[in-house]
Design a protein around this motif. Structure first.
Motif, mmCIF file in Angstrom:
data_model
loop_
_atom_site.group_PDB
_atom_site.id
_atom_site.type_symbol
_atom_site.label_atom_id
_atom_site.label_comp_id
_atom_site.label_asym_id
_atom_site.label_seq_id
_atom_site.Cartn_x
_atom_site.Cartn_y
_atom_site.Cartn_z
ATOM 1 N N TRP A 137 -8.743 2.357 -16.685
ATOM 2 C CA TRP A 137 -8.857 1.413 -15.567
ATOM 3 C C TRP A 137 -7.525 1.279 -14.840
ATOM 4 C CZ3 TRP A 137 -13.770 -0.040 -14.876
ATOM 5 C CH2 TRP A 137 -14.628 -0.007 -15.988
ATOM 6 N N LYS A 138 -7.617 0.942 -13.537
ATOM 7 C CA LYS A 138 -6.435 0.534 -12.773
ATOM 8 C C LYS A 138 -6.760 -0.780 -12.084
ATOM 9 C CE LYS A 138 -5.230 3.302 -9.437
ATOM 10 N NZ LYS A 138 -4.968 4.551 -8.698
ATOM 11 N N ALA A 183 0.828 -1.209 0.000
ATOM 12 C CA ALA A 183 0.000 0.000 0.000
ATOM 13 C C ALA A 183 0.862 1.258 0.000
ATOM 14 C CB ALA A 183 -0.940 -0.005 1.199
ATOM 15 N N ARG A 184 1.970 1.256 0.773
ATOM 16 C CA ARG A 184 2.873 2.408 0.810
ATOM 17 C C ARG A 184 3.548 2.621 -0.537
ATOM 18 N NH1 ARG A 184 4.057 0.883 6.238
ATOM 19 N NH2 ARG A 184 5.690 -0.510 5.531
ATOM 20 N N GLU A 185 4.053 1.525 -1.111
ATOM 21 C CA GLU A 185 4.812 1.629 -2.355
ATOM 22 C C GLU A 185 3.929 2.061 -3.526
ATOM 23 O OE1 GLU A 185 7.511 1.841 -5.176
ATOM 24 O OE2 GLU A 185 8.021 1.485 -3.074
ATOM 25 N N PHE A 186 2.678 1.581 -3.562
ATOM 26 C CA PHE A 186 1.803 1.872 -4.694
ATOM 27 C C PHE A 186 0.811 2.999 -4.394
ATOM 28 C CE2 PHE A 186 3.306 -2.394 -5.703
ATOM 29 C CZ PHE A 186 3.501 -2.324 -7.076
ATOM 30 N N ALA A 187 1.054 3.758 -3.322
ATOM 31 C CA ALA A 187 0.098 4.789 -2.888
ATOM 32 C C ALA A 187 -0.204 5.805 -3.984
ATOM 33 C CB ALA A 187 0.618 5.497 -1.638
ATOM 34 N N GLU A 188 0.790 6.205 -4.752
ATOM 35 C CA GLU A 188 0.595 7.221 -5.791
ATOM 36 C C GLU A 188 0.629 6.617 -7.195
ATOM 37 O OE1 GLU A 188 -0.141 10.241 -4.888
ATOM 38 O OE2 GLU A 188 0.140 9.750 -2.763
ATOM 39 N N ASP A 189 0.533 5.311 -7.283
ATOM 40 C CA ASP A 189 0.670 4.649 -8.578
ATOM 41 C C ASP A 189 -0.590 4.825 -9.421
ATOM 42 O OD1 ASP A 189 0.642 2.191 -10.507
ATOM 43 O OD2 ASP A 189 2.689 2.279 -9.747
ATOM 44 N N PRO A 190 -0.442 5.183 -10.693
ATOM 45 C CA PRO A 190 -1.627 5.376 -11.546
ATOM 46 C C PRO A 190 -2.238 4.076 -12.038
ATOM 47 C CG PRO A 190 0.369 5.752 -12.812
ATOM 48 C CD PRO A 190 0.811 5.529 -11.398
ATOM 49 N N ASP A 191 -1.530 2.958 -11.868
ATOM 50 C CA ASP A 191 -1.979 1.695 -12.460
ATOM 51 C C ASP A 191 -2.456 0.658 -11.450
ATOM 52 O OD1 ASP A 191 -1.240 2.584 -15.056
ATOM 53 O OD2 ASP A 191 0.850 2.081 -14.605
ATOM 54 N N VAL A 192 -1.942 0.710 -10.239
ATOM 55 C CA VAL A 192 -2.230 -0.325 -9.244
ATOM 56 C C VAL A 192 -2.683 0.325 -7.946
ATOM 57 C CG1 VAL A 192 -1.235 -2.202 -7.849
ATOM 58 C CG2 VAL A 192 -0.552 -1.935 -10.248
#
Length: 481
Positions: free
Chosen positions: A301-302, A213-222
């Motif tokens: 979609w993500k 959750a921390r690593e992908f917090a700002e991710d546009p895809d996941v």
């Protein structure tokens, strides 16, 4: 259903009825053929009845039986169509649902883990479960701060049930073999047993999910939902809506299928590189298609990712050996590939193989990496399964002599499972893009960088900083996990 069947004798009786039922239906089928029905019609009816009984029992028992069914379900696309047809509906049901445990049992677990005043944690709590899986079920609720949450409650006796089921299933693994022709299901059951303690530990699951959750917090895809509360048998996380991947497989548009496939491949390879963890339960029930954030340029979609109960810990990401061997196979370097496989234990010391034959064995499997975009289909994966399963084929004879080192077992299963889901989706995926971006060793410059790093000697201050950095990392969830 009054409760999760916990007594070994009860669960064993249900599971033992499976091979007896299969034998009984075979006798029934013989009688039908003697009575004049064609073998083809009888065969279809027999497969339908077998599928219905198999997945009814697996779903009712939950535990290891259902976990085994879910693990098999992602290989559905490798089955010949005449076999896959009758199983497909039952497999899809198993991926998304199972009979719920009684409300009184749910309340008892919540009272034991959260206290008699457990309802004060929630503004709302839905008694009917939103989903049921192999070791627990999920209830939709509203957290005390107003956020919608998923409350995961572990079945009482789940650990004992898992061990009992998998022990029993391993006893008639050969009878279950025809479900996936050419696949030995016994190692799959053994591996599931080895993962039981981790999956039952909600603290480990919480740590793995928080890291993602921390690593992908700002991710546009996941998107990975945050963990809000964790105790021994209760896990509370953010709720996510979206379209379950099983629905995309059944009824999704071409755009949804392709986008889901691309993001699934991206998560498979980027997750270990970014978190040092491999999400190791890639059946469709653990993924959702979500509307992308406003302003995103890369599609509508993500990918929402659920259930981090099973992960493989890979501090350096996926082994660079995979990338090196894949690149050299694509470049036709038979001798180098063979030498690398021998060094990693894929070929045992007492066995000698023809490097060119090994290359011929590998090339069809890695076809998706040879082109810019590849359409994964059930026909393609069936052709691969048939090639390797046919005892008369050179691929079958060579495959029997190869070895899978224990450290690669989970990586291998996750990769095959993900490919199975991509084939169920029928997705067109730019797999090579993901390999180049995330797989160590796949690009030639990766190898040069590794060689330079091996020969560089850090300054004294750099060694101190590295040691201090390593010590700080041990406070992170991934390290403690």
């Amino acid at each position: 259903m009054s409760d999760l069947p916990r007594k070994a004798v009860t669960r064993t009786a249900k599971l033992a009825a499976l091979p007896l039922g299969i034998a009984g239906r075979a006798t029934w089928g013989l009688g039908k053929m003697i009575g004049g029905k064609s073998a083809e019609i009888v065969g279809r009816e027999l497969q339908q009845r077998t599928a219905e009984q198999l997945f009814k029992v697996l779903g009712e028992l939950k535990g290891g039986a259902m976990k085994f069914g879910q693990a098999l379900s992602v290989f559905e696309s490798a089955l010949p169509e005449e076999v896959a047809g009758p199983y497909r509906a039952a497999l899809t049901k198993l991926q998304e649902a199972a009979p719920p445990m009684p409300t009184a049992t749910v309340h008892a677990v919540l009272e034991e883990r959260l206290g008699d005043d457990w309802r004060e944690y929630f503004l709302e709590f839905e008694e009917k479960p939103a989903a049921a899986a192999s070791i627990g079920q999920v209830h939709r609720a509203v957290w005390h701060d107003g956020r919608e949450v998923a409350v995961k409650v572990q079945y009482p006796g789940a650990g004992e049930a898992l061990l009992s089921d998998l022990t029993q299933l391993s006893r008639f693994a050969k009878l279950l073999g025809p479900l996936i022709p050419g696949m030995d299901v016994k190692p799959l059951i053994t591996e599931l047993r080895d993962r039981i303690s981790e999956e039952l530990d909600y603290e480990l699951e919480s740590q793995a999910q928080q890291e993602h959750a921390r690593e992908f917090a700002e991710d546009p895809d996941v998107f990975v939902p945050e963990v809000l509360h964790q105790s021994e048998k209760v896990l509370v996380t953010e709720w996510i809506d979206g379209i379950p991947l099983s629905e995309v497989i059944a009824d999704g548009t071409e755009e949804q299928r392709d986008r889901a496939g691309q993001l699934l491949a991206r998560f498979l390879f980027s997750g270990p590189a970014r978190t040092g963890l491999l999400h190791a339960d890639p059946h469709p029930g653990n993924f959702r298609l979500l509307p992308a954030d406003e302003g995103d340029e890369d599609g509508a979609w993500k990918l929402g990712v659920l259930d981090f109960g099973t992960v493989d810990r890979l501090p350096g990401g996926l082994p660079s050996t995979i990338g090196h061997s894949l690149r050299m196979t694509l470049e036709g370097e038979a001798e180098s590939v063979y030498e690398l496989l021998c060094g990693e234990g894929f070929v045992k010391e007492n066995i000698e193989l023809d490097p060119d034959a090994v290359l011929d064995y590998l090339l069809p499997i890695i076809e998706p990496a040879q082109v810019d975009a590849f359409t994964f289909t059930r026909d393609w994966i069936r052709s691969q399964a048939a090639r390797i399963a046919d005892p008369r084929s050179p691929a079958h004879q060579l495959g029997k002599q190869l070895n899978l080192p224990p450290s690669y077992l989970l990586i291998h299963r996750v990769t095959l499972s993900t490919i199975g889901v991509l084939c169920q989706l029928g997705a067109t995926v730019r797999l090579r893009d993901e390999l180049e971006a995330w797989l160590p060793g796949f690009l030639a410059e990766d190898e040069t960088t590794e060689e330079l790093e091996e020969h560089e000697e850090p300054e004294e201050d750099e060694e101190l900083e590295t040691a201090e950095g390593d010590e700080a990392v041990t406070d992170e969830p991934a390290a403690k996990a």
